[in-house]
Design a protein around this motif. Sequence first.
Motif, PDB file in Angstrom:
ATOM      1  N   GLU A 246       0.502  -0.951  -0.145  1.00  0.00           N
ATOM      2  CA  GLU A 246      -0.392  -0.692  -0.030  1.00  0.00           C
ATOM      3  C   GLU A 246       1.433   1.472  -0.141  1.00  0.00           C
ATOM      4  OE1 GLU A 246      -3.111  -3.471   1.433  1.00  0.00           O
ATOM      5  OE2 GLU A 246      -0.863  -2.863   1.813  1.00  0.00           O
ATOM      6  N   GLU A 247       1.863   1.046   0.417  1.00  0.00           N
ATOM      7  CA  GLU A 247       2.668   2.622   1.522  1.00  0.00           C
ATOM      8  C   GLU A 247       3.892   2.652  -0.050  1.00  0.00           C
ATOM      9  OE1 GLU A 247       2.705   5.353   3.957  1.00  0.00           O
ATOM     10  OE2 GLU A 247       0.702   4.138   3.144  1.00  0.00           O
ATOM     11  N   ARG A 250       1.241   4.509  -3.155  1.00  0.00           N
ATOM     12  CA  ARG A 250       0.918   5.351  -2.359  1.00  0.00           C
ATOM     13  C   ARG A 250       1.696   6.583  -2.841  1.00  0.00           C
ATOM     14  NH1 ARG A 250       1.443   9.133   1.423  1.00  0.00           N
ATOM     15  NH2 ARG A 250       2.734   7.914   3.107  1.00  0.00           N
ATOM     16  N   SER A 251       2.900   5.866  -1.839  1.00  0.00           N
ATOM     17  CA  SER A 251       4.271   7.258  -2.760  1.00  0.00           C
ATOM     18  C   SER A 251       4.321   7.663  -3.944  1.00  0.00           C
ATOM     19  CB  SER A 251       5.758   6.737  -1.953  1.00  0.00           C
ATOM     20  OG  SER A 251       6.070   7.141  -2.323  1.00  0.00           O
ATOM     21  N   ALA A 267      -5.462   6.318   2.073  1.00  0.00           N
ATOM     22  CA  ALA A 267      -4.522   7.335   1.422  1.00  0.00           C
ATOM     23  C   ALA A 267      -5.249   8.448   0.474  1.00  0.00           C
ATOM     24  CB  ALA A 267      -4.462   6.483   0.303  1.00  0.00           C
TER      25      ALA A 267
END
Length: 421
Positions: A246-247, A250-251, A267
Amino acid sequence: MRRVIPGLIAAVLALTSGLARADTLRMECPPSKEGRQFCSFIKQQFEAQTGHTLAFISLPPASNEKLSLFQQLFAAKDSGAIDLFQADTVWIGVLDKHLLDLTDSVADIRNDFFPTSLQNDIVNGRVKAIPAYMDAGALFYRKDLLEKYGEKPPVTWTDLTRIATRVQQGEREAGHKNFWGLVFQGKAYEGLTCNALEWVESQKGGSFIDAQGNITINNSRAAQALDMAAAWVGKIVPPGSLGYMEEESRSVFQNGDALFMRNWPYAYMLAEDRSSAIRGKVGVMPLPKSEDGTSVSTMGGWHWAISAYTKNPKAAIALLKIVSSAESQKKALALTGWAPSRTALYDDPEVLAQAPYLADFKEVFIHAKPRPATQTKRQYAQVSKAIYNATYNVLRGDSDGATAVAELQQRLERIKARGWR
């Protein structure tokens, strides 16, 4: 893990020693400042309404450690450890026999929650939990870029592929060389199972395993869905996405390097943070579908459940109703950001004034579908691993969709053997 869990059990028992009276209930409380404030709010209501006492315990933050702790406490039928707690969406089938049957007790409120979320909490026709807060996969997009290229948000996966290809090419020609059309969670882990379910079921390929426990994945529509996703990799999806959770997704999106992103509601709030490069430019919508399919979002979130070994089930049920009331869900939203599980709150002016972004998520949550966890019970972890490994092999180019779904069917049949248990 074997050294950690006994220590956790000892800590739980130490916290609850001296509180063994039948009229003292124990509830899980999040360790954050906001979580403690929410628990204080519940404590005041519960003690005023029932005359009982409410005590709190902290549990491990890691989901796998928390589940292991519960399994050991419940195996010992410990009635003094905890009464009310939050269970992950995929735990209800795993913990089924250790959860109090709520069917008759919640008959008056069961229709107040998102139907698919409550359905996740029903095992063999019996209600074993109540949704605490909502979470589901959604499509995030750059409103400014769609406007720039004269495009509308995609309804179908074909639309998404075309738009992503066009905008990616245009942005790269304008000098944004590392711009991509789409990012998602492609690493071989639980998040990829969620993505795969959305791709397959939205294209009428079934849900891998149906509600009756029948394995249904070996079909041409499921194969086409996996081939579609594999065709994106390296074209509109970065090859590195095969390592994204996920991260990482999102980044990339929040840095302004992608047009579309599949992710969870958390997010959105981060993308709208003051430090975000795309603040004010983000839209959210249900995930696309095939031309003849329906939008499908994998359901996440957590659920309130009561230990079957509670000494005071009547008081525990009273606590459950307090903690899942509309008033409590509003308080939880204000303090912790938990998206309400009560459908009516998404039309509540007070809620929308506080969190206007929730209006965009109502339709997403309506389309949310549970993973095949309730029906596969304690074998879900094996099932999910088989799904995400098969999907990953297709994304990586080591297999095609038809081969993958045929082999996955056989693998799941072996896991099921004589029945889900």
